[in-house]
Scaffold this motif. Structure first.
Motif, PDB file in Angstrom:
ATOM      1  N   GLY A 174      13.222  13.434 -46.048  1.00 20.68           N
ATOM      2  CA  GLY A 174      13.757  12.123 -45.690  1.00 20.68           C
ATOM      3  C   GLY A 174      13.033  11.360 -44.606  1.00 20.68           C
ATOM      4  N   LYS A 175      11.823  11.759 -44.234  1.00 21.09           N
ATOM      5  CA  LYS A 175      11.123  11.040 -43.167  1.00 21.09           C
ATOM      6  C   LYS A 175      10.844   9.596 -43.573  1.00 21.09           C
ATOM      7  N   SER A 176      10.175   9.405 -44.690  1.00 17.65           N
ATOM      8  CA  SER A 176       9.912   8.041 -45.151  1.00 17.65           C
ATOM      9  C   SER A 176      11.209   7.347 -45.530  1.00 17.65           C
ATOM     10  N   THR A 177      12.178   8.108 -46.013  1.00 18.68           N
ATOM     11  CA  THR A 177      13.472   7.537 -46.396  1.00 18.68           C
ATOM     12  C   THR A 177      14.149   6.882 -45.205  1.00 18.68           C
ATOM     13  N   ILE A 178      14.017   7.474 -44.039  1.00 18.17           N
ATOM     14  CA  ILE A 178      14.645   6.907 -42.842  1.00 18.17           C
ATOM     15  C   ILE A 178      14.033   5.561 -42.496  1.00 18.17           C
ATOM     16  N   TYR A 179      12.714   5.444 -42.607  1.00 19.73           N
ATOM     17  CA  TYR A 179      12.075   4.152 -42.317  1.00 19.73           C
ATOM     18  C   TYR A 179      12.467   3.111 -43.357  1.00 19.73           C
ATOM     19  N   LEU A 180      12.382   3.473 -44.631  1.00 14.23           N
ATOM     20  CA  LEU A 180      12.748   2.539 -45.687  1.00 14.23           C
ATOM     21  C   LEU A 180      14.232   2.195 -45.623  1.00 14.23           C
ATOM     22  N   GLY A 181      15.063   3.211 -45.449  1.00 15.24           N
ATOM     23  CA  GLY A 181      16.505   2.997 -45.395  1.00 15.24           C
ATOM     24  C   GLY A 181      16.934   2.171 -44.196  1.00 15.24           C
ATOM     25  N   SER A 182      16.279   2.374 -43.056  1.00 15.33           N
ATOM     26  CA  SER A 182      16.607   1.593 -41.860  1.00 15.33           C
ATOM     27  C   SER A 182      16.254   0.127 -42.052  1.00 15.33           C
ATOM     28  N   ALA A 183      15.153  -0.139 -42.768  1.00 17.22           N
ATOM     29  CA  ALA A 183      14.799  -1.520 -43.080  1.00 17.22           C
ATOM     30  C   ALA A 183      15.841  -2.139 -44.001  1.00 17.22           C
TER      31      ALA A 183
END
Length: 209
Positions: free
Chosen positions: A49-58
């Motif tokens: 979920g590392k990239s998911t956190i950046y995408l999801g936060s956006a």
């Protein structure tokens, strides 16, 4: 030289397992911040979920939605005995890699459970009957040629005009890394349906024409 924009997140990203450089993370966040205002975003290959956190936060900041697609059994290089195998993510009782528990914990700690929709399935299976237009697709799944081609062929066609196709782990030199991601990146450009926006480290960004 690019300086990553500061992004305030509720978790220490250095403690989240994953393979994403800071400048790539900043570029993904900024692209998703714009794209997610138009339609949902699809991430292919969430891992922990590392990239998911950046995408999801956006998406959270813009009021958008992220679909996070992963079978959560790890890619080829994560399997037992392979270079990037993590014993903490291995389910001994099943004899299989299982990253979903870690992924769910990270989504909870990042306060993204209301913005991220996990899809636990293979890319090809999840694409069957898919009809929702997407403003952005981020491909970072399996790096075999078969897996990368499946991801590209299954999902690129769902991107709306003006939307973004992002592909991770582009290595022009075969000695530096696998060639499947850059192969589908070049295929997308050669198709005439996409134009290059930018390349940040190993992250390529394309715009749907």
């Amino acid at each position: 030289m690019r300086t990553p924009l500061p992004i305030i997140l509720p978790v220490d990203m250095h403690q989240v397992k994953g393979f994403l450089a800071d400048d790539e993370a900043a570029a993904l966040y900024q692209a998703a911040l714009v794209a997610s205002k138009k339609a949902p975003i699809m991430e292919i290959g969430s891992y922990c979920g590392k990239s998911t956190i950046y995408l999801g936060s956006a998406c959270k900041a813009s009021g958008g939605v992220l679909y996070a697609l992963d079978h959560h059994r790890g890619s080829e290089e994560h399997q037992l005995g392979e270079e990037y195998h993590d014993p903490d993510l291995f389910d001994g009782s099943a004899g299989l890699v299982d990253t979903f528990k870690e992924f769910r914990r990270n989504m909870r700690e990042a306060q993204l459970e209301e913005n991220v929709i996990p899809i636990v399935a293979s890319s090809g299976l999840a694409s069957r009957g898919w009809s929702t237009p997407l403003s952005m697709v981020f491909i970072d799944g399996g790096h075999s040629m078969e897996a990368a081609m499946t991801d590209y062929q299954s999902w690129a066609g769902h991107i709306i005009q003006g939307g973004t196709l992002a592909i991770h782990d582009l290595f022009p030199n075969p000695s530096e890394g696998g060639q499947a991601p850059i192969t589908i990146y070049r295929l997308a450009i050669a198709s005439g349906l996409f134009e290059e926006i930018d390349v940040i480290n190993t992250l390529g960004l394309l715009r749907r024409l």
